[in-house]
Design a protein around this motif. Sequence first.
Motif, PDB file in Angstrom:
ATOM      1  N   ASP A 273     109.015  17.058 -45.623  1.00  0.00           N
ATOM      2  CA  ASP A 273     110.027  17.386 -46.632  1.00  0.00           C
ATOM      3  C   ASP A 273     111.028  18.402 -46.087  1.00  0.00           C
ATOM      4  OD1 ASP A 273     111.170  17.318 -49.259  1.00  0.00           O
ATOM      5  OD2 ASP A 273     110.227  19.238 -49.659  1.00  0.00           O
ATOM      6  N   ALA A 274     110.529  19.422 -45.390  1.00  0.00           N
ATOM      7  CA  ALA A 274     111.412  20.460 -44.860  1.00  0.00           C
ATOM      8  C   ALA A 274     112.341  19.900 -43.788  1.00  0.00           C
ATOM      9  CB  ALA A 274     110.577  21.608 -44.283  1.00  0.00           C
ATOM     10  N   TRP A 275     111.798  19.130 -42.863  1.00  0.00           N
ATOM     11  CA  TRP A 275     112.626  18.573 -41.786  1.00  0.00           C
ATOM     12  C   TRP A 275     113.634  17.555 -42.312  1.00  0.00           C
ATOM     13  CZ3 TRP A 275     108.886  21.564 -39.797  1.00  0.00           C
ATOM     14  CH2 TRP A 275     109.111  22.125 -38.544  1.00  0.00           C
ATOM     15  N   GLU A 276     113.259  16.813 -43.355  1.00  0.00           N
ATOM     16  CA  GLU A 276     114.194  15.845 -43.932  1.00  0.00           C
ATOM     17  C   GLU A 276     115.370  16.563 -44.585  1.00  0.00           C
ATOM     18  OE1 GLU A 276     116.122  12.488 -44.985  1.00  0.00           O
ATOM     19  OE2 GLU A 276     114.433  12.709 -43.600  1.00  0.00           O
ATOM     20  N   ARG A 277     115.122  17.680 -45.254  1.00  0.00           N
ATOM     21  CA  ARG A 277     116.231  18.438 -45.844  1.00  0.00           C
ATOM     22  C   ARG A 277     117.153  18.987 -44.761  1.00  0.00           C
ATOM     23  NH1 ARG A 277     112.336  20.438 -49.366  1.00  0.00           N
ATOM     24  NH2 ARG A 277     112.249  22.420 -48.261  1.00  0.00           N
ATOM     25  N   VAL A 278     116.580  19.418 -43.643  1.00  0.00           N
ATOM     26  CA  VAL A 278     117.409  19.907 -42.536  1.00  0.00           C
ATOM     27  C   VAL A 278     118.285  18.788 -41.989  1.00  0.00           C
ATOM     28  CG1 VAL A 278     117.362  20.808 -40.184  1.00  0.00           C
ATOM     29  CG2 VAL A 278     115.845  21.775 -41.918  1.00  0.00           C
ATOM     30  N   ARG A 279     117.706  17.592 -41.829  1.00  0.00           N
ATOM     31  CA  ARG A 279     118.488  16.456 -41.348  1.00  0.00           C
ATOM     32  C   ARG A 279     119.599  16.099 -42.328  1.00  0.00           C
ATOM     33  NH1 ARG A 279     113.304  14.688 -39.342  1.00  0.00           N
ATOM     34  NH2 ARG A 279     112.874  13.655 -41.326  1.00  0.00           N
ATOM     35  N   GLN A 280     119.292  16.137 -43.621  1.00  0.00           N
ATOM     36  CA  GLN A 280     120.310  15.853 -44.633  1.00  0.00           C
ATOM     37  C   GLN A 280     121.431  16.882 -44.594  1.00  0.00           C
ATOM     38  OE1 GLN A 280     118.175  15.696 -48.336  1.00  0.00           O
ATOM     39  NE2 GLN A 280     117.354  13.653 -47.967  1.00  0.00           N
ATOM     40  N   ALA A 281     121.072  18.142 -44.389  1.00  0.00           N
ATOM     41  CA  ALA A 281     122.082  19.197 -44.318  1.00  0.00           C
ATOM     42  C   ALA A 281     123.004  18.996 -43.123  1.00  0.00           C
ATOM     43  CB  ALA A 281     121.403  20.565 -44.240  1.00  0.00           C
TER      44      ALA A 281
ATOM     45  N   LEU B 129     127.740  32.493 -49.462  1.00  0.00           N
ATOM     46  CA  LEU B 129     127.235  32.339 -50.827  1.00  0.00           C
ATOM     47  C   LEU B 129     126.201  31.229 -50.937  1.00  0.00           C
ATOM     48  CD1 LEU B 129     130.554  32.693 -52.881  1.00  0.00           C
ATOM     49  CD2 LEU B 129     128.817  34.442 -52.454  1.00  0.00           C
ATOM     50  N   MET B 130     126.208  30.301 -49.987  1.00  0.00           N
ATOM     51  CA  MET B 130     125.273  29.184 -50.052  1.00  0.00           C
ATOM     52  C   MET B 130     123.828  29.630 -49.895  1.00  0.00           C
ATOM     53  SD  MET B 130     127.417  26.347 -47.887  1.00  0.00           S
ATOM     54  CE  MET B 130     125.985  25.298 -47.715  1.00  0.00           C
ATOM     55  N   ARG B 131     123.609  30.810 -49.333  1.00  0.00           N
ATOM     56  CA  ARG B 131     122.242  31.331 -49.246  1.00  0.00           C
ATOM     57  C   ARG B 131     121.631  31.529 -50.628  1.00  0.00           C
ATOM     58  NH1 ARG B 131     120.419  33.367 -44.431  1.00  0.00           N
ATOM     59  NH2 ARG B 131     121.881  33.258 -42.696  1.00  0.00           N
ATOM     60  N   ASP B 132     122.490  31.760 -51.624  1.00  0.00           N
ATOM     61  CA  ASP B 132     122.030  31.928 -53.001  1.00  0.00           C
ATOM     62  C   ASP B 132     122.311  30.698 -53.848  1.00  0.00           C
ATOM     63  OD1 ASP B 132     121.200  34.568 -52.475  1.00  0.00           O
ATOM     64  OD2 ASP B 132     123.253  35.290 -52.748  1.00  0.00           O
ATOM     65  N   GLY B 133     122.698  29.588 -53.197  1.00  0.00           N
ATOM     66  CA  GLY B 133     122.958  28.353 -53.934  1.00  0.00           C
ATOM     67  C   GLY B 133     124.239  28.375 -54.727  1.00  0.00           C
TER      68      GLY B 133
ATOM     69  N   SER C 167     121.907  23.320 -50.879  1.00  0.00           N
ATOM     70  CA  SER C 167     121.867  24.785 -50.916  1.00  0.00           C
ATOM     71  C   SER C 167     121.280  25.307 -52.220  1.00  0.00           C
ATOM     72  CB  SER C 167     123.278  25.353 -50.727  1.00  0.00           C
ATOM     73  OG  SER C 167     124.081  25.116 -51.869  1.00  0.00           O
ATOM     74  N   GLU C 168     121.327  24.494 -53.274  1.00  0.00           N
ATOM     75  CA  GLU C 168     120.803  24.920 -54.576  1.00  0.00           C
ATOM     76  C   GLU C 168     119.313  24.660 -54.721  1.00  0.00           C
ATOM     77  OE1 GLU C 168     123.210  22.687 -57.241  1.00  0.00           O
ATOM     78  OE2 GLU C 168     124.868  24.133 -57.253  1.00  0.00           O
TER      79      GLU C 168
ATOM     80  N   VAL D  38     110.140  28.356 -41.681  1.00  0.00           N
ATOM     81  CA  VAL D  38     111.471  28.708 -41.181  1.00  0.00           C
ATOM     82  C   VAL D  38     112.464  27.566 -41.372  1.00  0.00           C
ATOM     83  CG1 VAL D  38     110.560  30.366 -39.515  1.00  0.00           C
ATOM     84  CG2 VAL D  38     110.898  27.983 -38.818  1.00  0.00           C
ATOM     85  N   LYS D  39     111.961  26.353 -41.667  1.00  0.00           N
ATOM     86  CA  LYS D  39     112.830  25.203 -41.918  1.00  0.00           C
ATOM     87  C   LYS D  39     112.853  24.818 -43.398  1.00  0.00           C
ATOM     88  CE  LYS D  39     114.215  24.045 -37.737  1.00  0.00           C
ATOM     89  NZ  LYS D  39     115.650  23.941 -37.371  1.00  0.00           N
ATOM     90  N   GLU D  40     112.227  25.628 -44.229  1.00  0.00           N
ATOM     91  CA  GLU D  40     112.075  25.270 -45.641  1.00  0.00           C
ATOM     92  C   GLU D  40     113.420  25.167 -46.354  1.00  0.00           C
ATOM     93  OE1 GLU D  40     110.204  24.760 -49.507  1.00  0.00           O
ATOM     94  OE2 GLU D  40     109.691  24.315 -47.432  1.00  0.00           O
ATOM     95  N   ARG D  41     114.339  26.068 -46.066  1.00  0.00           N
ATOM     96  CA  ARG D  41     115.627  26.094 -46.753  1.00  0.00           C
ATOM     97  C   ARG D  41     116.746  25.870 -45.732  1.00  0.00           C
ATOM     98  NH1 ARG D  41     114.726  31.713 -49.857  1.00  0.00           N
ATOM     99  NH2 ARG D  41     114.222  32.265 -47.699  1.00  0.00           N
ATOM    100  N   PRO D  42     117.457  24.738 -45.807  1.00  0.00           N
ATOM    101  CA  PRO D  42     118.416  24.388 -44.755  1.00  0.00           C
ATOM    102  C   PRO D  42     119.603  25.330 -44.634  1.00  0.00           C
ATOM    103  CG  PRO D  42     118.544  22.830 -46.587  1.00  0.00           C
ATOM    104  CD  PRO D  42     117.334  23.683 -46.821  1.00  0.00           C
ATOM    105  N   PHE D  43     119.989  25.997 -45.729  1.00  0.00           N
ATOM    106  CA  PHE D  43     121.148  26.885 -45.675  1.00  0.00           C
ATOM    107  C   PHE D  43     120.775  28.342 -45.922  1.00  0.00           C
ATOM    108  CE2 PHE D  43     123.122  22.753 -46.750  1.00  0.00           C
ATOM    109  CZ  PHE D  43     123.978  22.659 -45.672  1.00  0.00           C
ATOM    110  N   ASP D  44     119.507  28.656 -45.777  1.00  0.00           N
ATOM    111  CA  ASP D  44     119.041  30.025 -45.962  1.00  0.00           C
ATOM    112  C   ASP D  44     117.887  30.261 -44.992  1.00  0.00           C
ATOM    113  OD1 ASP D  44     118.768  32.556 -46.900  1.00  0.00           O
ATOM    114  OD2 ASP D  44     117.902  32.014 -48.840  1.00  0.00           O
ATOM    115  N   GLY D  45     117.480  31.505 -44.864  1.00  0.00           N
ATOM    116  CA  GLY D  45     116.374  31.821 -43.980  1.00  0.00           C
ATOM    117  C   GLY D  45     116.831  32.118 -42.563  1.00  0.00           C
ATOM    118  N   PRO D  46     115.886  32.410 -41.686  1.00  0.00           N
ATOM    119  CA  PRO D  46     116.231  32.850 -40.319  1.00  0.00           C
ATOM    120  C   PRO D  46     116.828  31.756 -39.454  1.00  0.00           C
ATOM    121  CG  PRO D  46     113.857  32.592 -40.559  1.00  0.00           C
ATOM    122  CD  PRO D  46     114.432  32.452 -41.929  1.00  0.00           C
ATOM    123  N   LEU D  47     116.547  30.485 -39.751  1.00  0.00           N
ATOM    124  CA  LEU D  47     117.070  29.378 -38.952  1.00  0.00           C
ATOM    125  C   LEU D  47     117.937  28.463 -39.809  1.00  0.00           C
ATOM    126  CD1 LEU D  47     113.989  28.433 -36.722  1.00  0.00           C
ATOM    127  CD2 LEU D  47     115.913  29.935 -36.183  1.00  0.00           C
TER     128      LEU D  47
END
Length: 260
Positions: A70-78, A124-128, A180-181, A234-243
């Motif tokens: 799920d996490a990697w798929e969201r990154v690919r979508q982003a 701002l996308m870090r907060d959706g 991002s939301e 670290v891949k959980e949130r595509p537009f937030d977090g350390p990566l």
Amino acid sequence: MIIEYWLDQSVPMIFGLLTLALALTGAASLALFESRWTRGWVAASSGVVAPFFTAVAVLFSLLTGFAANDAWERVRQANRAVLAERDGLVALYDVSLAASPDMAPIRATVIRYLEAVMVDEWPLMRDGRTAPSATAAFSELLAELAKPSLSASAGLAVHETLLASWQKVRAARSDRVVLSEQFSDHPKWWTIFVLAVLTQVALALVHIGKPIPAAVAISLFTVAAVVTLSLVAVKERPFDGPLATPPTALAEALAELRKN
């Protein structure tokens, strides 16, 4: 709150906090079955066979696999959304540059939109959230493209191409904003953590009376769980977090369009 705090940390802190948490639960699991205060109850539980461990471990591994996918798929979508938005904006700019008559207002609006996304909206996308300046520039771009006189001056084919490119940008922008939301699924992470602890308990249970083998088994599982879960986190949130996904494609497009 705890999950969000953990995911907001740097990569070393994500690994470190999870290591601390699972090390404590692993030590507690070992102490539960090796303490002198629980010897009577432990003696009654000594008949549990080793294959019992796999029942809990399989559930943990399955849920972790689903979370990772799920996490990697969201990154690919982003990444796809950012690239599609970049391609649509570049197409708009190139068509307006090649067509006749001159469409300088459209090109200027494309650049303003990119600048608003890069400077105002991306943080701002870090907060959706989205930036009003980017939304206004995007609406202004539609207003420029929707002018009836554009078909008469540039031709229907050019006008339709411009509108098709704008629709591509709109779809990509919508995907980017939606991604991002999407905040972290707290029940999923708590379930994974509980299953990790239950796996530690199961390892301690099947090694009753053998504290050193039990400690080795729990330690190996804990290290594997920390590495796996931290990489997913670290891949959980595509537009937030350390990566978080960087706006590299949009930044490169903006720099190239400014040269024209």
